[in-house]
Design a protein around this motif. Structure first.
Motif, PDB file in Angstrom:
ATOM      1  N   GLU A  42       3.613 -13.224 -31.621  1.00  0.00           N
ATOM      2  CA  GLU A  42       2.161 -12.927 -30.813  1.00  0.00           C
ATOM      3  C   GLU A  42       1.673 -14.189 -30.299  1.00  0.00           C
ATOM      4  OE1 GLU A  42      -2.021 -10.714 -31.690  1.00  0.00           O
ATOM      5  OE2 GLU A  42      -2.301 -12.719 -32.243  1.00  0.00           O
ATOM      6  N   VAL A  43       1.702 -14.614 -28.731  1.00  0.00           N
ATOM      7  CA  VAL A  43       1.042 -15.172 -28.100  1.00  0.00           C
ATOM      8  C   VAL A  43       0.016 -15.056 -27.707  1.00  0.00           C
ATOM      9  CG1 VAL A  43       3.419 -16.085 -27.520  1.00  0.00           C
ATOM     10  CG2 VAL A  43       2.462 -14.448 -25.794  1.00  0.00           C
ATOM     11  N   SER A  44      -1.064 -15.825 -27.005  1.00  0.00           N
ATOM     12  CA  SER A  44      -2.053 -15.964 -26.564  1.00  0.00           C
ATOM     13  C   SER A  44      -2.352 -16.780 -25.369  1.00  0.00           C
ATOM     14  CB  SER A  44      -3.570 -16.542 -27.481  1.00  0.00           C
ATOM     15  OG  SER A  44      -3.717 -15.722 -28.578  1.00  0.00           O
ATOM     16  N   ILE A  45      -2.485 -15.990 -24.192  1.00  0.00           N
ATOM     17  CA  ILE A  45      -1.800 -16.449 -22.878  1.00  0.00           C
ATOM     18  C   ILE A  45      -3.488 -16.713 -21.806  1.00  0.00           C
ATOM     19  CG2 ILE A  45       0.296 -16.145 -22.884  1.00  0.00           C
ATOM     20  CD1 ILE A  45      -0.449 -14.450 -20.590  1.00  0.00           C
ATOM     21  N   THR A  46      -3.091 -17.052 -20.737  1.00  0.00           N
ATOM     22  CA  THR A  46      -4.141 -17.570 -19.977  1.00  0.00           C
ATOM     23  C   THR A  46      -3.474 -17.872 -18.680  1.00  0.00           C
ATOM     24  OG1 THR A  46      -4.790 -20.145 -19.834  1.00  0.00           O
ATOM     25  CG2 THR A  46      -5.662 -18.263 -21.472  1.00  0.00           C
ATOM     26  N   GLY A  47      -4.124 -17.738 -17.788  1.00  0.00           N
ATOM     27  CA  GLY A  47      -3.281 -17.253 -16.488  1.00  0.00           C
ATOM     28  C   GLY A  47      -4.389 -16.856 -15.269  1.00  0.00           C
ATOM     29  N   ARG A  48      -3.407 -17.549 -13.521  1.00  0.00           N
ATOM     30  CA  ARG A  48      -4.680 -16.868 -12.844  1.00  0.00           C
ATOM     31  C   ARG A  48      -3.179 -15.190 -12.641  1.00  0.00           C
ATOM     32  NH1 ARG A  48      -7.412 -18.947  -9.117  1.00  0.00           N
ATOM     33  NH2 ARG A  48      -6.753 -21.555  -9.883  1.00  0.00           N
ATOM     34  N   LEU A  49      -4.187 -14.998 -12.358  1.00  0.00           N
ATOM     35  CA  LEU A  49      -4.121 -12.910 -11.885  1.00  0.00           C
ATOM     36  C   LEU A  49      -4.114 -12.926 -10.217  1.00  0.00           C
ATOM     37  CD1 LEU A  49      -3.966 -10.442 -13.216  1.00  0.00           C
ATOM     38  CD2 LEU A  49      -6.352 -10.056 -12.166  1.00  0.00           C
ATOM     39  N   TYR A  50      -2.995 -12.221  -9.923  1.00  0.00           N
ATOM     40  CA  TYR A  50      -2.541 -12.134  -8.534  1.00  0.00           C
ATOM     41  C   TYR A  50      -2.211 -10.571  -8.304  1.00  0.00           C
ATOM     42  CZ  TYR A  50      -1.269 -17.482  -8.255  1.00  0.00           C
ATOM     43  OH  TYR A  50      -2.183 -18.622  -8.255  1.00  0.00           O
ATOM     44  N   PRO A  51      -2.061  -9.727  -7.070  1.00  0.00           N
ATOM     45  CA  PRO A  51      -2.057  -9.398  -6.478  1.00  0.00           C
ATOM     46  C   PRO A  51      -0.320  -8.699  -7.038  1.00  0.00           C
ATOM     47  CG  PRO A  51      -2.272 -10.792  -4.754  1.00  0.00           C
ATOM     48  CD  PRO A  51      -3.131 -11.518  -6.039  1.00  0.00           C
ATOM     49  N   ARG A  52       0.204  -7.794  -6.643  1.00  0.00           N
ATOM     50  CA  ARG A  52       1.745  -7.069  -6.871  1.00  0.00           C
ATOM     51  C   ARG A  52       1.996  -7.759  -5.445  1.00  0.00           C
ATOM     52  NH1 ARG A  52      -0.398  -2.828  -6.961  1.00  0.00           N
ATOM     53  NH2 ARG A  52      -0.445  -1.247  -4.255  1.00  0.00           N
ATOM     54  N   GLN A  53       3.232  -8.333  -5.270  1.00  0.00           N
ATOM     55  CA  GLN A  53       4.728  -8.468  -4.319  1.00  0.00           C
ATOM     56  C   GLN A  53       4.605  -7.377  -3.858  1.00  0.00           C
ATOM     57  OE1 GLN A  53       7.518 -11.290  -5.125  1.00  0.00           O
ATOM     58  NE2 GLN A  53       6.032 -13.309  -5.636  1.00  0.00           N
ATOM     59  N   ASN A  54       4.806  -7.390  -2.519  1.00  0.00           N
ATOM     60  CA  ASN A  54       5.414  -6.002  -1.335  1.00  0.00           C
ATOM     61  C   ASN A  54       6.388  -5.823  -0.714  1.00  0.00           C
ATOM     62  OD1 ASN A  54       2.568  -4.721  -2.241  1.00  0.00           O
ATOM     63  ND2 ASN A  54       1.830  -5.873  -1.178  1.00  0.00           N
TER      64      ASN A  54
ATOM     65  N   ILE B  97       0.269 -15.959 -13.658  1.00  0.00           N
ATOM     66  CA  ILE B  97       0.790 -16.497 -12.803  1.00  0.00           C
ATOM     67  C   ILE B  97       0.315 -17.514 -15.026  1.00  0.00           C
ATOM     68  CG2 ILE B  97       1.393 -19.015 -12.561  1.00  0.00           C
ATOM     69  CD1 ILE B  97       2.007 -17.652  -9.416  1.00  0.00           C
ATOM     70  N   LEU B  98       0.843 -17.944 -15.456  1.00  0.00           N
ATOM     71  CA  LEU B  98       0.984 -19.018 -17.126  1.00  0.00           C
ATOM     72  C   LEU B  98       0.179 -20.117 -16.492  1.00  0.00           C
ATOM     73  CD1 LEU B  98       1.466 -17.736 -19.666  1.00  0.00           C
ATOM     74  CD2 LEU B  98       2.896 -18.976 -19.500  1.00  0.00           C
ATOM     75  N   ARG B  99      -0.940 -20.625 -17.121  1.00  0.00           N
ATOM     76  CA  ARG B  99      -1.260 -21.475 -17.465  1.00  0.00           C
ATOM     77  C   ARG B  99      -1.188 -22.268 -18.995  1.00  0.00           C
ATOM     78  NH1 ARG B  99      -6.918 -22.562 -13.623  1.00  0.00           N
ATOM     79  NH2 ARG B  99      -5.590 -24.005 -13.209  1.00  0.00           N
ATOM     80  N   SER B 100      -1.454 -21.424 -19.889  1.00  0.00           N
ATOM     81  CA  SER B 100      -1.364 -21.616 -21.731  1.00  0.00           C
ATOM     82  C   SER B 100      -0.924 -20.993 -22.435  1.00  0.00           C
ATOM     83  CB  SER B 100      -2.611 -22.378 -21.767  1.00  0.00           C
ATOM     84  OG  SER B 100      -3.255 -21.418 -21.713  1.00  0.00           O
ATOM     85  N   GLU B 101       0.107 -21.186 -23.195  1.00  0.00           N
ATOM     86  CA  GLU B 101       0.321 -20.270 -24.427  1.00  0.00           C
ATOM     87  C   GLU B 101       0.529 -20.382 -24.998  1.00  0.00           C
ATOM     88  OE1 GLU B 101       4.356 -18.104 -23.346  1.00  0.00           O
ATOM     89  OE2 GLU B 101       4.393 -19.881 -24.848  1.00  0.00           O
ATOM     90  N   ILE B 102      -0.297 -20.017 -26.043  1.00  0.00           N
ATOM     91  CA  ILE B 102      -0.323 -20.465 -27.634  1.00  0.00           C
ATOM     92  C   ILE B 102       0.266 -19.458 -28.210  1.00  0.00           C
ATOM     93  CG2 ILE B 102      -1.727 -21.696 -29.280  1.00  0.00           C
ATOM     94  CD1 ILE B 102      -3.446 -22.336 -26.559  1.00  0.00           C
ATOM     95  N   SER B 103       1.315 -20.076 -29.198  1.00  0.00           N
ATOM     96  CA  SER B 103       2.168 -19.076 -30.012  1.00  0.00           C
ATOM     97  C   SER B 103       0.721 -18.685 -31.998  1.00  0.00           C
ATOM     98  CB  SER B 103       3.160 -19.780 -31.118  1.00  0.00           C
ATOM     99  OG  SER B 103       3.260 -20.657 -31.693  1.00  0.00           O
ATOM    100  N   GLY B 104       1.268 -18.029 -32.377  1.00  0.00           N
ATOM    101  CA  GLY B 104       0.503 -17.191 -33.190  1.00  0.00           C
ATOM    102  C   GLY B 104       0.388 -18.820 -34.588  1.00  0.00           C
ATOM    103  N   ASN B 105       1.182 -19.598 -34.656  1.00  0.00           N
ATOM    104  CA  ASN B 105       0.867 -20.196 -35.257  1.00  0.00           C
ATOM    105  C   ASN B 105      -0.036 -22.068 -34.648  1.00  0.00           C
ATOM    106  OD1 ASN B 105       2.514 -22.096 -33.172  1.00  0.00           O
ATOM    107  ND2 ASN B 105       3.937 -22.448 -35.170  1.00  0.00           N
ATOM    108  N   ASN B 106      -0.592 -21.536 -33.544  1.00  0.00           N
ATOM    109  CA  ASN B 106      -1.273 -22.918 -32.974  1.00  0.00           C
ATOM    110  C   ASN B 106      -0.550 -23.545 -32.041  1.00  0.00           C
ATOM    111  OD1 ASN B 106      -3.860 -21.462 -33.252  1.00  0.00           O
ATOM    112  ND2 ASN B 106      -3.877 -22.204 -35.346  1.00  0.00           N
ATOM    113  N   GLN B 107       0.224 -23.775 -31.869  1.00  0.00           N
ATOM    114  CA  GLN B 107       0.986 -24.789 -30.732  1.00  0.00           C
ATOM    115  C   GLN B 107       1.204 -24.663 -29.489  1.00  0.00           C
ATOM    116  OE1 GLN B 107       4.904 -24.854 -33.293  1.00  0.00           O
ATOM    117  NE2 GLN B 107       4.221 -26.143 -34.814  1.00  0.00           N
ATOM    118  N   ALA B 108       1.163 -25.108 -28.880  1.00  0.00           N
ATOM    119  CA  ALA B 108       0.610 -24.551 -27.034  1.00  0.00           C
ATOM    120  C   ALA B 108       2.447 -24.731 -26.804  1.00  0.00           C
ATOM    121  CB  ALA B 108       0.105 -25.619 -26.578  1.00  0.00           C
TER     122      ALA B 108
END
Length: 250
Positions: A124-136, A169-180
């Protein structure tokens, strides 16, 4: 009497044209200011869970665009988005994943700029990022395992029937062991609303309309206009004089 009415009509038309040029200039000035305001960068709003600003299987609300969102889940399928634009002079391939959320829905995530092969991310991963509309618009002709554009419609399947509109688009990703994760992140600036035209184009129209209004304002001082009015006056006087002379001869 008719002469006075015609002169009043001409003056009214003259003033109306000047006012119209002024108002058209003001309208273009307002358009330029509106374009400046809309395209100006805005401060990011607070981090918010993805499911609080958008819903899976529905079009993305306007309020959700550019939001910094968080989500938790497991990566499923992975794809390569070819020939994506990072800047005006830089094109790269992106590592794109389907993130299966704990809610049973899924969302497309642009994980990083692809340098080598796609690595596996387990757990499992916990992510944060900016939300963009789909490309057309397609960026390339896609082969198996590739995406011609970043669009959830291209990856909908029996395994992933309910995807959120747009992508993160990802800004950070933290895995289950709390490692970025150490990633080559894709830049994620805000996208701005596009208005027709350009700022300086509208300003040039302001100059053109007001210059035309100024020409109309000073038009009566030009000799051509005075001569025309004098000719009209001379013609009427000559007709009066001819009729008088004809009466005297009789």
């Amino acid at each position: 009497m008719k002469s006075a009415v015609s002169k009043a009509g001409l003056v009214l038309i003259w003033l109306s044209l000047i006012y119209a040029c002024y108002e058209l200039g003001v309208w273009q000035l307002n358009r330029a200011q509106a374009l400046n305001v809309v395209t100006a960068p805005k401060p990011d709003q607070p981090l918010i869970p993805l499911n609080e600003v958008s819903s899976a299987g529905k079009n993305m609300p306007i309020k959700a665009v550019n939001r910094i969102v968080s989500a938790t889940g497991n990566y499923a399928n992975s794809y390569i988005a070819k020939d994506q634009k990072i800047s005006e002079e830089q094109i790269a391939d992106f590592d794109v994943r389907i993130l299966k959320l704990n809610t049973g829905h899924a969302v497309l995530v642009v994980r990083e700029v692809l340098a080598q092969g796609i690595d596996q991310v387990l757990g499992e991963v916990s992510i944060t990022g900016r939300l963009y509309p789909r490309q057309n618009v397609d960026r390339t002709f896609a082969k198996p395992g590739e995406l011609s554009r970043i669009d959830p419609a291209l990856v909908v399947s029996k395994e992933n029937p309910f995807l959120y509109d747009g992508y993160i688009i990802l800004r950070s990703e933290i895995s289950g062991n709390n490692q970025a994760s150490n990633l080559n992140l894709v830049p994620s600036p805000q996208i701005s609303e596009r208005l027709p035209g350009f700022y300086w184009q509208h300003i040039s129209y302001v100059v053109v309309w007001w210059f035309m209004g100024l020409l109309l304002l000073i038009a009566p001082i030009f000799p051509q206009f005075r001569l025309n009015s004098e000719k009209v006056g001379d013609g009427s006087d000559k007709k009066v004089n001819k009729s008088r002379k004809a009466g005297i001869k009789k």
